[in-house]
Design an enzyme around this catalytic site. Structure first.
Site, PDB file in Angstrom:
ATOM      1  N   HIS A   1      -3.231  -1.565 -22.952  1.00 28.04           N
ATOM      2  CA  HIS A   1      -3.477  -2.298 -21.705  1.00 28.04           C
ATOM      3  C   HIS A   1      -2.407  -3.350 -21.459  1.00 28.04           C
ATOM      4  O   HIS A   1      -1.645  -3.706 -22.363  1.00 28.04           O
ATOM      5  CB  HIS A   1      -4.867  -2.963 -21.703  1.00 28.04           C
ATOM      6  CG  HIS A   1      -5.064  -4.047 -22.711  1.00 28.04           C
ATOM      7  ND1 HIS A   1      -5.684  -3.847 -23.934  1.00 28.04           N
ATOM      8  CD2 HIS A   1      -4.741  -5.377 -22.696  1.00 28.04           C
ATOM      9  CE1 HIS A   1      -5.739  -4.972 -24.605  1.00 28.04           C
ATOM     10  NE2 HIS A   1      -5.166  -5.934 -23.886  1.00 28.04           N
TER      11      HIS A   1
ATOM     12  N   GLU B   1      -6.203  -5.418 -17.958  1.00 26.67           N
ATOM     13  CA  GLU B   1      -7.138  -6.448 -18.405  1.00 26.67           C
ATOM     14  C   GLU B   1      -6.982  -7.674 -17.509  1.00 26.67           C
ATOM     15  O   GLU B   1      -5.903  -8.269 -17.441  1.00 26.67           O
ATOM     16  CB  GLU B   1      -6.863  -6.834 -19.859  1.00 26.67           C
ATOM     17  CG  GLU B   1      -7.758  -7.981 -20.346  1.00 26.67           C
ATOM     18  CD  GLU B   1      -7.365  -8.503 -21.724  1.00 26.67           C
ATOM     19  OE1 GLU B   1      -7.802  -9.621 -22.069  1.00 26.67           O
ATOM     20  OE2 GLU B   1      -6.615  -7.821 -22.442  1.00 26.67           O
TER      21      GLU B   1
ATOM     22  N   HIS C   1       6.304  -6.632 -13.015  1.00 22.58           N
ATOM     23  CA  HIS C   1       5.233  -5.969 -12.265  1.00 22.58           C
ATOM     24  C   HIS C   1       4.563  -4.909 -13.137  1.00 22.58           C
ATOM     25  O   HIS C   1       5.051  -4.583 -14.223  1.00 22.58           O
ATOM     26  CB  HIS C   1       5.796  -5.292 -11.007  1.00 22.58           C
ATOM     27  CG  HIS C   1       6.867  -4.272 -11.293  1.00 22.58           C
ATOM     28  ND1 HIS C   1       8.215  -4.539 -11.162  1.00 22.58           N
ATOM     29  CD2 HIS C   1       6.804  -2.975 -11.733  1.00 22.58           C
ATOM     30  CE1 HIS C   1       8.916  -3.459 -11.481  1.00 22.58           C
ATOM     31  NE2 HIS C   1       8.077  -2.504 -11.835  1.00 22.58           N
TER      32      HIS C   1
ATOM     33  N   GLU D   1       4.037  -2.206  -8.139  1.00 21.99           N
ATOM     34  CA  GLU D   1       4.932  -1.192  -7.593  1.00 21.99           C
ATOM     35  C   GLU D   1       4.153   0.102  -7.370  1.00 21.99           C
ATOM     36  O   GLU D   1       3.324   0.492  -8.201  1.00 21.99           O
ATOM     37  CB  GLU D   1       6.102  -0.939  -8.552  1.00 21.99           C
ATOM     38  CG  GLU D   1       7.114   0.056  -8.022  1.00 21.99           C
ATOM     39  CD  GLU D   1       8.240   0.335  -9.008  1.00 21.99           C
ATOM     40  OE1 GLU D   1       9.194   1.028  -8.628  1.00 21.99           O
ATOM     41  OE2 GLU D   1       8.138  -0.130 -10.172  1.00 21.99           O
TER      42      GLU D   1
END
Length: 257
Positions: free
Chosen positions: A7, A57, A75, A120
């Site tokens: 994550h 998360e 990003h 993105e």
């Protein structure tokens, strides 16, 4: 270590607003939640996520903290079938126009979430729609950064792009599925430096055995930042040569701030 990218964590100032945004616009669903006295972690991702797919998360601290984005973290990128159709869908849904596909050469686009984190939109023929394709971080020394990820974590470079004034290197665990998230290392040739901020937290690497993996990292001279003992042997943290935090875990964490 047999690592898997599990994550990426970001901090949010209004958990309900953030969850509503991701549910409404990216069709994310809650995959897990941890309610602690001082903070809440919520793990979200799209339906049909690949078994090696990474989740997002969202960390909400109960003290009404505010955060600075900095520029060392760039990003997350999410996958769609058609970047133009996806961007139009987001605009029709009320998302703010940030960087449309035409302004990005028709290859990708960008939006921002309620906390200003950049997202993105990339066109891919694999992975669940809106699943995380990569997390981008900026690095100050490309050679040193690549050495860190390849030697410390045992990652491999799966794609690169060399431009006139910058370069992109995508790394992920050896043998990882195409649908797994990668880490995009962005290196600008102008020698700039970056501020980490605190709105972005870390990315997490799942391993088979936490203590064994930590021993390997220490043997490879990774930074001893937060060892397994200090984290109740549930997870640990190291930092890259650029200061980006990396969580090492062998199960879903009990508490991560």
């Amino acid at each position: 270590m047999n690592p898997t990218l599990d994550h990426t964590m970001m901090r949010v100032e209004d958990l309900d607003a953030s969850l509503e945004w991701y549910r409404t616009h990216l069709d994310y669903e809650e995959k897990g939640r941890m309610e602690m006295d001082t903070f809440t972690n919520v793990y979200i991702g799209p339906e049909g996520l690949h078994e090696e797919g990474a989740v997002l998360e969202l960390t909400y601290n109960h003290d009404d903290s505010t955060y600075e984005l900095g520029d060392a973290w760039g990003h997350i990128a999410v996958r769609v079938d058609d970047v133009y159709d996806a961007y139009e869908e987001l605009m029709e849904g009320g998302v703010e126009d940030y960087r449309d596909p035409d302004s990005c050469g028709g290859r990708y686009a960008f939006v921002t979430d309620p906390d200003g984190h950049e997202i993105e939109i990339v066109q891919r023929d694999h992975g669940a729609r809106w699943s995380i394709d990569h997390t981008m971080v900026r690095v100050e020394d490309a050679d040193a950064a690549l050495g860190w990820y390849l030697r410390k974590l045992g990652f491999e470079m799966v794609r690169r792009a060399e431009m006139d004034d910058f370069a992109l290197y995508f790394v992920k665990p050896e043998g990882a599925a195409e649908e797994a998230m990668s880490i995009e290392l962005t290196y600008n040739y102008d020698g700039r430096s970056y501020e980490l901020g605190d709105a972005w937290g870390h990315f997490a690497v799942m391993v088979d055995d936490l203590e064994d993996a930590w021993g390997t990292l220490m043997g490879r001279h990774a930074e001893d930042y937060r060892d397994p003992e200090s984290c109740d042997y549930t997870y640990a943290f190291t930092r890259t040569n650029d200061g980006h935090e990396v969580e090492i875990l062998d199960a879903w964490p009990d508490a991560v701030e």
